[in-house]
Enzyme design. Structure first.
Site, PDB file in Angstrom:
ATOM      1  N   ASP A  54       0.818  -1.209   0.000  1.00  0.00           N
ATOM      2  CA  ASP A  54       0.000   0.000   0.000  1.00  0.00           C
ATOM      3  C   ASP A  54       0.856   1.265   0.000  1.00  0.00           C
ATOM      4  O   ASP A  54       2.016   1.256   0.401  1.00  0.00           O
ATOM      5  CB  ASP A  54      -0.875   0.036   1.265  1.00  0.00           C
ATOM      6  CG  ASP A  54      -2.001  -0.981   1.236  1.00  0.00           C
ATOM      7  OD1 ASP A  54      -1.997  -1.868   0.366  1.00  0.00           O
ATOM      8  OD2 ASP A  54      -2.886  -0.889   2.101  1.00  0.00           O
ATOM      9  N   HIS A 200       3.859  -2.179   2.973  1.00  0.00           N
ATOM     10  CA  HIS A 200       3.853  -0.817   2.442  1.00  0.00           C
ATOM     11  C   HIS A 200       5.112  -0.563   1.625  1.00  0.00           C
ATOM     12  O   HIS A 200       6.218  -0.753   2.139  1.00  0.00           O
ATOM     13  CB  HIS A 200       3.753   0.195   3.594  1.00  0.00           C
ATOM     14  CG  HIS A 200       2.465   0.081   4.356  1.00  0.00           C
ATOM     15  ND1 HIS A 200       2.269  -0.883   5.317  1.00  0.00           N
ATOM     16  CD2 HIS A 200       1.303   0.785   4.252  1.00  0.00           C
ATOM     17  CE1 HIS A 200       1.032  -0.768   5.790  1.00  0.00           C
ATOM     18  NE2 HIS A 200       0.425   0.224   5.164  1.00  0.00           N
TER      19      HIS A 200
HETATM   20 ZN   LIG Z   1      -2.699   3.177   3.153  1.00  0.00          ZN
END
Ligand SMILES: [Zn+2]
Length: 245
Positions: A54, A200
């Site tokens: 993400d 991430h």
């Molecule tokens: Zn996010």
């Protein structure tokens, strides 16, 4: 989170079709043509999972992550932020060119509690349009910031026949401050078939996680794009043509 909200969150995946809501993959649907060629895979039991990333693309970490994914023949799904995709369209193209998948993670990653239903859906649309300009495609998959949705936001996405993707595995890589943090997590992680792992690519530790998980000696962890778990792939391709032009 209240007990009632926790119960509702646990109940959703049990009653909602996977094409609308997914937080783990259902075993038995392995047909995306992803051929594993790592020489040691035959000596270890294989567990099929999905690595998801993400908050990118990031000009430094995303290219390094792509190199590691490709080196280990792993595939991932990138839930990108529109304003970052706008800054690095070449990375969006590279992600797709190298066999990975793109999902929509809103345009500005605005705080869910401060974002109205209407504004949230406008950010989704804005990101759809941008990604369509870059790639010629609109992603089916949506992941809301922090995994938080109101009922009305979720219904708004379902009216567009989107797939809401959350996760069942979270190493909290964004909180890590040292390489030993991710090493400890990778060693203690016991993957289950269909795990969807949240990481991430605007932080450095996802790169190390992919490397270490791919090199596990006790088990062969094989990552697929999230759409691998969706039973209705023909449906997905139809939606691609319907949503936002
Ligand atoms: Zn996010």
């Amino acid at each position: 989170m209240s007990t009632i909200r926790q119960l509702i969150k646990k109940a959703i995946p049990a009653v909602i079709p996977q094409r609308l809501f997914l937080d783990h993959g259902t075993p038995g649907l392995h047909s995306d043509g992803h051929q594993d060629t790592s020489p040691t895979s035959k000596q270890r039991p294989t567990v099929n999972v999905s690595f998801t990333f993400d908050d990118g693309p990031h000009p430094e970490y995303t290219p390094r992550l792509l190199e590691v994914l490709n080196h280990y023949h792993q595939r991932g799904t990138f839930f990108v932020i529109g304003e970052k995709a706008q800054q690095h369209p070449e990375l969006i193209e590279r992600i797709l060119d190298e066999g990975h998948e793109i999902g929509n993670h809103t345009f500005s990653h605005s705080e869910p509690s401060e974002t109205s239903n209407r504004h949230f859906l406008e950010e989704i649309k804005q990101t759809d349009q941008l990604l369509n300009q870059i790639t010629g495609r609109t992603p089916d998959l949506v992941r809301p910031p922090k995994g938080k949705l109101t009922v009305r936001k979720m219904l708004g996405l379902w009216l567009q026949r989107r797939t809401v993707v959350l996760w069942d595995t979270d190493p909290r890589d964004y909180l890590m401050t040292d390489r030993t943090d991710i090493t400890d997590w990778c060693q203690q992680f016991h993957p289950q078939e269909g795990n969807i792992c949240l990481m991430h690519d605007n932080h450095p530790y996802a790169i190390e996680a992919v490397k270490q998980l791919s090199e596990r000696q006790d088990i062969h962890i094989r990552s697929h794009i999230v759409s691998h778990w969706l039973a209705h792939k023909s449906y997905q391709s139809i939606i691609n043509q319907q949503v936002v032009t």
